[in-house]
Design a protein around this motif. Structure first.
Motif, PDB file in Angstrom:
ATOM      1  N   ASN A  11       0.639  -1.593  -0.184  1.00  0.00           N
ATOM      2  CA  ASN A  11      -0.131  -0.091  -0.047  1.00  0.00           C
ATOM      3  C   ASN A  11       1.244   1.428  -0.274  1.00  0.00           C
ATOM      4  OD1 ASN A  11      -1.995  -2.021  -0.197  1.00  0.00           O
ATOM      5  ND2 ASN A  11      -2.699  -1.600   2.576  1.00  0.00           N
ATOM      6  N   LYS A  38       1.962   1.825  -3.815  1.00  0.00           N
ATOM      7  CA  LYS A  38       0.983   2.081  -4.913  1.00  0.00           C
ATOM      8  C   LYS A  38       1.406   3.277  -5.493  1.00  0.00           C
ATOM      9  CE  LYS A  38      -3.538   1.210  -5.996  1.00  0.00           C
ATOM     10  NZ  LYS A  38      -4.286   0.689  -5.597  1.00  0.00           N
ATOM     11  N   PRO A  39       1.421   3.982  -4.569  1.00  0.00           N
ATOM     12  CA  PRO A  39       1.191   5.840  -5.069  1.00  0.00           C
ATOM     13  C   PRO A  39       2.645   5.501  -6.160  1.00  0.00           C
ATOM     14  CG  PRO A  39       0.269   5.569  -3.287  1.00  0.00           C
ATOM     15  CD  PRO A  39       0.573   4.505  -3.002  1.00  0.00           C
ATOM     16  N   GLU A  47       2.029   3.651  -9.234  1.00  0.00           N
ATOM     17  CA  GLU A  47       0.941   4.410 -10.430  1.00  0.00           C
ATOM     18  C   GLU A  47       1.708   6.378 -11.523  1.00  0.00           C
ATOM     19  OE1 GLU A  47      -2.790   5.985  -8.245  1.00  0.00           O
ATOM     20  OE2 GLU A  47      -2.328   3.694  -6.874  1.00  0.00           O
ATOM     21  N   VAL A  85      -3.591  11.228  -7.916  1.00  0.00           N
ATOM     22  CA  VAL A  85      -2.250  10.670  -6.981  1.00  0.00           C
ATOM     23  C   VAL A  85      -1.825  10.520  -5.892  1.00  0.00           C
ATOM     24  CG1 VAL A  85      -0.198   8.686  -7.186  1.00  0.00           C
ATOM     25  CG2 VAL A  85      -1.823   9.143  -9.763  1.00  0.00           C
ATOM     26  N   SER A 132      -4.288  11.873  -3.257  1.00  0.00           N
ATOM     27  CA  SER A 132      -5.384  10.145  -3.101  1.00  0.00           C
ATOM     28  C   SER A 132      -4.655   9.197  -2.151  1.00  0.00           C
ATOM     29  CB  SER A 132      -5.404   9.140  -4.364  1.00  0.00           C
ATOM     30  OG  SER A 132      -4.518   9.047  -4.869  1.00  0.00           O
ATOM     31  N   ALA A 133      -2.918   9.554  -2.189  1.00  0.00           N
ATOM     32  CA  ALA A 133      -1.948   8.724  -1.044  1.00  0.00           C
ATOM     33  C   ALA A 133      -2.225   9.448   0.249  1.00  0.00           C
ATOM     34  CB  ALA A 133      -0.696   8.433  -1.707  1.00  0.00           C
TER      35      ALA A 133
END
Length: 104
Positions: free
Chosen positions: A11, A14-15, A18, A97, A100-101
């Motif tokens: 997790n 993940k950013p 992306e 992105v 959201s992170a």
């Protein structure tokens, strides 16, 4: 416990994944656009040289050069506009992105 740590690590990265994918797409698109632009400029340059060689007077040379330069300017303006739009879009996506992170 090890599974939980592995899940947290996934997790956390993940950013970054992306953003890396986004950058990869942008560089591929930019390289393709640049390749197309250079190819078109080379073709136009060859056509200009051919046309220039067939001119008999100064007026014809002037008109050929004027036409070539206007076409070149239009291509460069169009390319710079495309690149600007691409970078603006990418910047917005990267911002989303990151936002959201930050909320996760």
């Amino acid at each position: 416990m090890l599974e939980k740590m592995f899940e947290q690590a996934q997790n956390a990265y993940k950013p970054m994944n992306e953003l890396l994918n986004l950058n990869t797409k942008v560089f591929e698109e930019m390289a393709e656009k640049q390749k197309t632009l250079v190819t078109e400029m080379m073709n136009d340059g060859m056509a200009f040289a051919k046309e220039l060689g067939s001119q008999k007077d100064f007026s014809g040379v002037y008109q050929a050069q004027k036409s070539y330069m206007e076409g070149l300017q239009d291509k460069l303006v169009s390319a710079s506009t495309d690149f600007y739009e691409m970078f603006t879009s990418t910047q917005e996506k990267a911002g989303e992105v990151i936002k959201s992170a930050a909320t996760v």
